[in-house]
Structure formats: C-alpha cells, structure tokens
Design an enzyme around this catalytic site. Sequence first.
Site, short mmCIF file in Angstrom:
data_model
loop_
_atom_site.label_atom_id
_atom_site.label_comp_id
_atom_site.label_asym_id
_atom_site.label_seq_id
_atom_site.Cartn_x
_atom_site.Cartn_y
_atom_site.Cartn_z
CE LYS B 103 -3.20 2.79 2.72
NZ LYS B 103 -4.15 2.89 3.84
N GLY B 191 -11.90 6.80 5.57
CA GLY B 191 -13.05 7.69 5.69
C GLY B 191 -14.37 7.03 6.01
#
Lengths: 261, 261, 261, 261, 71, 71, 71, 71
Positions: B103, B191
């Site tokens: 990532k 989020g």
Amino acid sequence: MATEQTSDDTWTLAGRTLRSRLIVGTGKYRDAEQTKACLERSGAEIVTVALRRVDLSAKDNLLSWIDRDRYTLLPNTAGCYTADEAVRTLRLARELGIADIVKLEVIGDPKTLLPDNEQTLAAAKILIDEGFEVLPYVSADPIVCRKLQDMGCSAVMPLAAPIGSGMGIRNPHNIGFIVEQATVPVIVDAGVGTASDAAKAMELGIDGVLMNTAIAQAKEPERMADAMRMGIIAGRQAYLAGRMPIRAHANASSPTGGLIE
Amino acid sequence: MATEQTSDDTWTLAGRTLRSRLIVGTGKYRDAEQTKACLERSGAEIVTVALRRVDLSAKDNLLSWIDRDRYTLLPNTAGCYTADEAVRTLRLARELGIADIVKLEVIGDPKTLLPDNEQTLAAAKILIDEGFEVLPYVSADPIVCRKLQDMGCSAVMPLAAPIGSGMGIRNPHNIGFIVEQATVPVIVDAGVGTASDAAKAMELGIDGVLMNTAIAQAKEPERMADAMRMGIIAGRQAYLAGRMPIRAHANASSPTGGLIE
Amino acid sequence: MATEQTSDDTWTLAGRTLRSRLIVGTGKYRDAEQTKACLERSGAEIVTVALRRVDLSAKDNLLSWIDRDRYTLLPNTAGCYTADEAVRTLRLARELGIADIVKLEVIGDPKTLLPDNEQTLAAAKILIDEGFEVLPYVSADPIVCRKLQDMGCSAVMPLAAPIGSGMGIRNPHNIGFIVEQATVPVIVDAGVGTASDAAKAMELGIDGVLMNTAIAQAKEPERMADAMRMGIIAGRQAYLAGRMPIRAHANASSPTGGLIE
Amino acid sequence: MATEQTSDDTWTLAGRTLRSRLIVGTGKYRDAEQTKACLERSGAEIVTVALRRVDLSAKDNLLSWIDRDRYTLLPNTAGCYTADEAVRTLRLARELGIADIVKLEVIGDPKTLLPDNEQTLAAAKILIDEGFEVLPYVSADPIVCRKLQDMGCSAVMPLAAPIGSGMGIRNPHNIGFIVEQATVPVIVDAGVGTASDAAKAMELGIDGVLMNTAIAQAKEPERMADAMRMGIIAGRQAYLAGRMPIRAHANASSPTGGLIE
Amino acid sequence: MSGSMLQIVVNGEARAVESGTTVAGLVTALGLQREHVAVERNREIVPRAEHEARSLADGDVLEIVTFVGGG
Amino acid sequence: MSGSMLQIVVNGEARAVESGTTVAGLVTALGLQREHVAVERNREIVPRAEHEARSLADGDVLEIVTFVGGG
Amino acid sequence: MSGSMLQIVVNGEARAVESGTTVAGLVTALGLQREHVAVERNREIVPRAEHEARSLADGDVLEIVTFVGGG
Amino acid sequence: MSGSMLQIVVNGEARAVESGTTVAGLVTALGLQREHVAVERNREIVPRAEHEARSLADGDVLEIVTFVGGG
C-alpha cells in the site's frame, strides 16, 4: 464464518419475539414462485398482504401457497382514504382469520401516497378499542407518533420517503426524535431503496424496516432480498457496536512514532 | 438461512482470487487479542501493517502472532511524506519478506493526512519498475487514478474521506467516474465510519473497501467488525442486484384495483 | 433600501482592489447583446475569455464590443490538455496585450473536464517564471492548492463540481481546508448551478466565485445574473456576520415566561 | 448597480400586496435599538410579535417604539399547546387591535417545538369562523397543508427544521409537493440558519420565508439581516430565472473548436 | 516585384499569397484588425511591432488568434 | 578477540558493541528474532543472508525495523 | 367612596385594590398605557370600551397582556 | 322450492342466482374455497359460521374478499 447475527438480538412486537428485523411486502413480484424465493431470502418472519375482492379468474390464491407456519401475515389497508374504509377493511381481515396484527394505512393523496395522520389517529382509536394490535404507517412526525403510542398502538411506522419512491431516509433527524421518545417498537416503513438505506435506517436505532418495492423492483429481486437481509443486520450491529465519532480532521491509523530517519 | 455471499462473487487483486471485499488495518486496537478477534470477524483476507523501528521493550511481535497462512499482509507507507521515504520503507518491507503487494501512501499534510498525488505518482513509477504490486492510496481524482492504472498499479485506492475521520463518502460522484474508467480494481480506502457507509461505497460499483479506525474505535470493535463484513456484502449484493429506480413521486405496492366499494 | 454591500468589503487579487466577488465567463450566450447585459447585471469586474483562431466569417470581434475600461479580461486556457499547450496559449494572449492575470486550466479528461493537477503545477511554474499572474483552476485538493500558492500563484481556484455540471459544491469540507491554509485568495471555479450554491460557497469563507454556464444557460440569463450577484453578496455577508450555531434540538424564539394561565 | 429586485415581483398575502418576501421575528435581540436596526436592514414589511402578560418592570413597551406605519404586526401563539390556548391568545390580540393576520402555532412537544397538526387544524377552523386571516405554522406535510388551505387559511407555513435549530431545509421534497398543490402562499417558517438556506428555500418556488433566530443570534445580527434580505431576493430571482439543468458530466463553457494546432 | 506566389498555411488551411507579403499585409488582406490578433509563424510568435517588417516565406505555417467568449 | 569497542547508532540511539560484532550478532544480542527484522546499515539494506558475514564498523548507523499494527 | 379593599389576582399575583376600582383605574394605577394592553377578567375579555365602566369585584382574576418581541 | 331467480350484486357485478341459495352455496358455486374468503352482505359481515344458514335475498349486494400480494 461468523454467523449473521448474535442469537440474543431479538425484539418483541405485539407480544411476538422476533429475530428478523426486516418485514417485507408481497406485492409487485412476477409470480408466486418469485415471491416465495424473495420472502425466504429476506429472512422475514412477518409479511404484509392486501385485502381485495376475489378475482374469479385467478388460478391460485395467496393463502393456498404462502407458508403460514413460517410467516405471520400482516394485512394492510392500502388504498383506503378514510378511517371508515380502513376499519371496514380490517374487520374483513379479522373475519378471514388473519388479523392478529394489522398495518393501518390511511392515504391522504394519490400522488404522494403520504398518510392522512388525522384519519389514521381516528382509525387507530376504533381499532384498538376493538382489540386489534395496530401498526400504523405514519409521517416521520414525532408528535403524531407519540399520540399513537400513547393511544395503545403496538408500534409506530414512520415513513422514510414516499411509498415506492426509493429515495431513502428523507428526515433522519425526525426519525431520531421518534426513537428517543419511543415506548413501542419503531419500524421505518416505505421509501428505502437499497441496502445502504436499510443499514442507515437501522443505525438510527429503530427496531425494524418494512419494505416491498425495493426488493420487488430490483433487477434481481432474489439477490436484493439477500442484500436487504444483510443490510438490516449490518446496520443493527453497527448501531449496537457504537460507531466511531465523526472528526472534522484526520487521525492516523498507524503509529506516528518509530519512523525510520 | 441463506449463506452470506454467493460463492461465485470473487474478485482478483494482483493475481490473487479473493472472496472478501473488506481489507482491514491492524492499528489502534487494545491488544493482540482484540486485533485477532476483529480480523476474524471482519472476514478479511488481506490486512495492512506498518513498518517501524523495532521496539526493544515490546513483549511480542506482530509477526509472531498474526496468522500468515490466513491473512496476506499488506505493508503500508504510513508516515511517509516523500516518494523517497515511501520507496525506502517498501524496500525494507521486501527485505522482511512481506511485500507481495504494497500500500503506497505518501501524505501531503499532517492535519488532513490527504495524499500528495504528485509524490505518489513518482513513487509508484519507481516501485513498479522494481517489480512491486502497488496499491496506491490517492485522492478521489479520476485523472490521477487513470495515470496510476495506466502506469501499472495493481489497483487504485481513492479515499472516501480523510483517514480516521469517519465522515463517509464525501465525493461519490468522483468515485463513480473512477469506476467507469477503471481497468484495475477500485478500493475505497479511508473515511468510512459505519456499516451503511461501507454498503454505500460498494453500491457505487467499487471492488472493495479498506478500513481501520471505523472498526478499531467503535465502542465494541468485534461487533463492528461483524457489521462491516455484512455491510460490505450487503452493498455488493445490492449493486449486483441492480437497485430500483429513484422516483420523484410515490408508486403503490399493493394493487390499485379490486378495492371494496 | 439598504445598499447591497458595505463599501469596506473589498478584496485584493494580484494587486487589484475589487468590490465584486463574482467573476463571470463570456461563453455560451445567445449573442453579444445578451453577453453584455449579463455582464452588467452580474456586477462583475473581471470576465474570462478564451483564445481561438480568428473566425474569418465572424462579423464582429469580442474585443470590438467588450468594455475594457470596465472589465478586466481574464484569458483562460480552456481546451488545453498539456502544460505546453497552456503556456503557448497564454504567451499568445500576452502578445495580444491581454494577460495581466491569466486563468490556467489544464484539462485531464474530456468527459469530466477535471484538471490535470500535475500538468497544472508544471505550467504554473513556467508561467510564474515568465512573470504571469497565474490563477489556476484546480481540484478541491488542499495539497495541490498549497503547492500552487507556495509556488507563487496569485490565487487558487478549486472547483465546486465539474465544469458546466451545475451540481453545486461537491466537497465543501476540502474547500474549508483550502481556506484554512490559504495565503492567497481562494476562488471557487466551476460547478455552481444556482444562487444558493453561490451563497453557500461564499459562506465557506472563500474570496470569490467564477461561473459561466449557470448564468448563460439559465432560462433567463439576465435575471440569473442578478440572482448570482446578490447570492454572492448574501453569502459573503452571512459569512462576515457569523451564522448562528446549528442545534440538534429546538430553541424558542418567543419568551417562554409570561404566558397567560 | 442594478436594483435589488424587479419592481413587478410582488406577491399577495391575505389581500396585502407585498414587495418583501422576508418576514422576521422580533425576539431574542439585545434591545429595542438592535431590533429596529435589524428589521430595517431585513427589508421586512411584516414582523411577528408574541402576546404575554405585561411586565410591570419593563421600561418601554414594544408598541411604543415599533413603527406600525411601516410594519404589519403578525401576532403569534408561541407557547400554546392546545387549540383553546391559541384561540384565547389570538382573541386577546384582536382586542389589542392587532390581529389583521395571525400566526397560528400550536406546539406538540417542548423539546422539538414541532407543531401539533391535529390541534392546529382544530384551532384554524375556529379562528377562520371568527373571521381571522390565519397563517398556520405546520409540519412539511402536504396532506395537512392541503386541509388547511381548503379550510380557508390565508397561507400555509411549513417548517424547514425545528424552531431555532438553524438546520436548514430538512425536507425540500415535501416542500416541493406543498408548492405544487398550493392555492395560497407557501411561507417556510422556522429552521433557516443562514443566507444560503434562505436562497435555497426560495428556489423551491415558495412565496416567502419567516425567520427570527438566524438573524437575532448571528454574531452580527444587523449584517445577517442584510444577508438574509439579499439571500431571499437571490433565491427568488434564481427561481424565476429558471436554473440550468444539473448534468452528471461536464460541459465546456469555452468553444471546443478553433483551437491552435 | 515578382508575380510568383507563396504557398502557406493559415489556421490549418492552405493559402497562396504573393511573394513579398508581410504578416501585416496578410492580416489586413484577411480583413482583420491588427490590434485584435496575435500571430504565430512556424510556432514562433511574431511580435506585433514586427508585423510590417516580417515577410512570409514559402511553406510558412501561421496561427492567427484572437479572443472569443469563454468561461 | 579484542576488547576494543565500536561506537554505533541503532535506531537513533548510540550504543557500544565489541569490535567484530556482526549484524546477526547485534540482532541476537538485542533479543530480536532475526526473521522478524530487516536491517539498514548506513542507509543500505543488509540482506538477511549476509547478516552472519557482515561485521559492524565504528560509526555505523543502523536501522532495525519490523512490522507493527497499522492501517 | 369606601375604604374597604378588594382582593384580586392580576397576572397570577394577589393584589388588593379599593372597592370601586374600575378596570381602567387598575390599568392606570399599574402605570400602563391603556392602548397597549388587553384585559381578561375571569377568563372573559373586557372590551376596551368598557374599561371605564366596569368595576372590579372581590376575587376577580385578571390577565393583563400586551405584545413583546417574539418569532 | 321454486325455480325463481334472485338478482344480486357480487363484487360490483350483477348476477342471478336461484332463490334459496345460501352464502356458502354462492361461494362454492363461484369456485372459491370458503376458508379463503370473507363475505359482506349489504355492508354487514356474514360470519363464516353462518354461511350455511344464511340465504340470499333479492337485491343483496355482496362483497367477497380475500388476500392478495401487497406492501
């Protein structure tokens, strides 16, 4: 894989202990087979039905194929515009032997199908006096909901959005007020369009959701029934788990110390 | 009860065939036990980890207790503010033998933790040249996502909202553009705050969701892991089922004919 | 009647002191007459123009009818997909003697017309070195905006929504971050659809709004120009006045004491 | 500069021709001076007042300083929880010689201050029979609004959000239904928090907005009164101008031909 | 003065002009107001001050631009 | 074996180790499992295969890293 | 004129007034401008025109109201 | 027993039935399962227990209802 729900998360509606928090309608399906498949995949324990004049040309009758050992039928008063029509309809449902719990729905306008809360209050009073367990479809109006629960309704069923609109929860704030004051189960009825709407409704702390069109008019109703079953559980579990606070700024999820230099 | 997902709904990420569409972080948990419980209940097959200097006082090491047969570890570059730092971090991850997929996260600002897409593009280019399978955390910016997929990234991971904010999907419209043009999996990263956010993200047609704080900072993380697992599946199934159209007006779910008169 | 704005609320852009916070485009109007009427009613002091090959069949040239004593022309680079094209376009604008301030717009995709921030950064650097006052159209990305202001741009112009979409402010939260960190004027460019969008943008604390389609494609462009002029002032004044706090519950506006009994 | 509004955009309420579409309350201000300044800057022609027991310690009386030649006073029934209390209150207002038009407000709950629509219908009937021009504060409920207009109310005043909450328009969809069916003016009453809320309300096609807290509790009430005056006009003009359509994708505002090559 | 013609390209279209034609001459011949246009010749801007002096050559590619309405 | 010591920096902290100490020796001395760490010496990665062979030198700056929980 | 007093209640507070006091007299005695108030006596409105004529009786309960700022 | 016919209305449609026909007889004649329907006669419910006993009269207006799919 973990089970879908913790066995202890049951709820009580009009004296019935229920595991499923999804109540589904039986309208708008292609045929009996599709209806049965969707009911099964929804996991519902209560399903709504409408009372109509017998259709002499109909080959089979819903009562002949629906599994009444598995599902509690919830007769509605769809199409009624006055308290009298609604009461008359539910007395006939009782005569049919299917009126343990009833969905009271008095429509105020054919375009929006929004409820006439004044007529709904009048009908609820009569029906409660006659011993019905009344589940009223009502506006997301805390004042009317409080009157209905104080009057003796077995639940209040505020709408998320107009019937069959699929617009999702138009007024979550009012649903929240209704939950805060509730002394009976709160079931969001009508307006849910997709699985995230169902989850979001449950996250408001309500007890259940009633829907029909969102499943029946999906491109693949059977699959949507699965989606709704899980969306309801997901939202309920999220509510019980207690969501994280919403922050205006960011908050790192990896340690901020120990970085290489 | 129907199974949670249809066995055929798998997806492929960097050559791996996956059943779970939920990728979870391992940060912010109370302890290893809680982390393990939440990973299990999330159903995740891939979990993110951070690279840091060894803590000589730490009693046990994540690598000693995490089940690497069950979970693919996804090293991140959290805390890196330049392409160089990110590349250096992932080279070390590779030396640790855990860098099949990585990532890439290059932060542009400590308050918002929003990505520096320019540095991310630069780092991605180097890493791809070195043979890494790069999963970049990026703004919900279709232009940057297209560049990253054209460059050879194995997925694009647009954010829903700032890391750890729990604000939900701030820009569904842009996520939609990213999905429309996607040639690699689209994973919404950061989020998401609750189960309905996860379901809503999946309903946009993305391939998966990566989250950490929403589970770790729920009042009951284990239960929220359940909720997220099911919310992801619910949203995915709803997307595949094809939701009903949204209508500006109502649409009756019971027959409008056959009413008593 | 009270005056529209307090005389002291001016702002400074690239050394110019301005009273109007509305910058308007000159595209998509029926004809020069309508354009002139809308510019006047918008109250704008700066108007954007595009650079194109001369049309030998055109009867009149914009430069022959636009009042350059009244309006500062802001050449844009609409249609440019690379830094080179944008720079070439603005050098020609300068040769035309109209390039005191320039709108840098490097598009990344013809369908969304979203900016290519990477190319925009590259072009901005060249143009600033050549002495241009650069106003870049950019994503609502605080990281890119910070780089542009640090580089020496005269303002940053984050988009509200895709050009000509009229969707309103898609990401108010990021606009807020951009305002918090701003060292130059923040102008929301593109995406505003109606007067309340313009007011809402100003209430975020930005310095101005740039629009074209919302006025030009209203049914009555002249009237919409009035509406936008006032919407911008209303939003600005509301921002300066400091809005009331949002409350989760109600708060009586009449005295709760002194009721008759 | 263009004038604030086109002189022909007047409306009629209970036989009065009005230019201003903003009705303001007189509560919660610091003192009479601030109240007067805000009324003037709001441009209002109608202002609400409450009826209370005389305060023998009060140095001056509202009736002694408010300019009744300029403003029509609109007595309200704030604080009334039953039809009887509301009717009694307005009869006293009439005895005071100030009851040409009255704001009927029957509250159902002290926490939300939401209306009791059932009691409101009962009170409206009595008041209309007694010759009052009744302006009822009501839920954003098209069914109740239709009953009130059919009964002879001079306007309907659906709420945007709870009184004093400043949450803005919670249910624009229902307000839209109310406008579609309206045979009397529709005035949004309560819940507006800032200028863009006021503009957005007007863009729904309503006739006016009634507010108090949003002005009185702004940090600078006088400036907010300006902002609201202009926000109302901006929204009204935008509604009349006919906004551009919302597009899912972008639409260039500069010519796509004639680019240099 | 020779009658020979030059082949040039103006805004993407082939044109023939008399040899000796200047940039200024071309702009005027096209019916354009000189203060309303800028000219690029073979990708290089020709400053307006040089329009009179600069003669066109065979094969020149010119871009003549102005401002139009845009957003 | 010499008693002379080397001054090195490990993860930002000064340490003294006996001369002749290898990377592997240091990792073990720190009580770390070798398969759980990666080592950078003066900004260059020391492949694990070389941990045994590579001896430390005075002034070496080492980063010894592993994985921790993160999102 | 008698010195005997009447016990009345005005806006919830007990008061004593001389017998013979009229509504108008009370209003004036309270320092109020008559055109700024309306009066209810024992739940019935006393029209302003009758304020002069109407005398108070022992035990009367009066509400004297006016307008204040409100929304 | 007479062969005379009765004119009745069933669910809004005129029908003729033999005099002496009971509610039960009508329901059966219509091919309906008695446990699937409820019957209103002239706006009054006829309890199922009385379907056998209750004979129809000329001019009777009947509503025979059941359940169908609905939401």
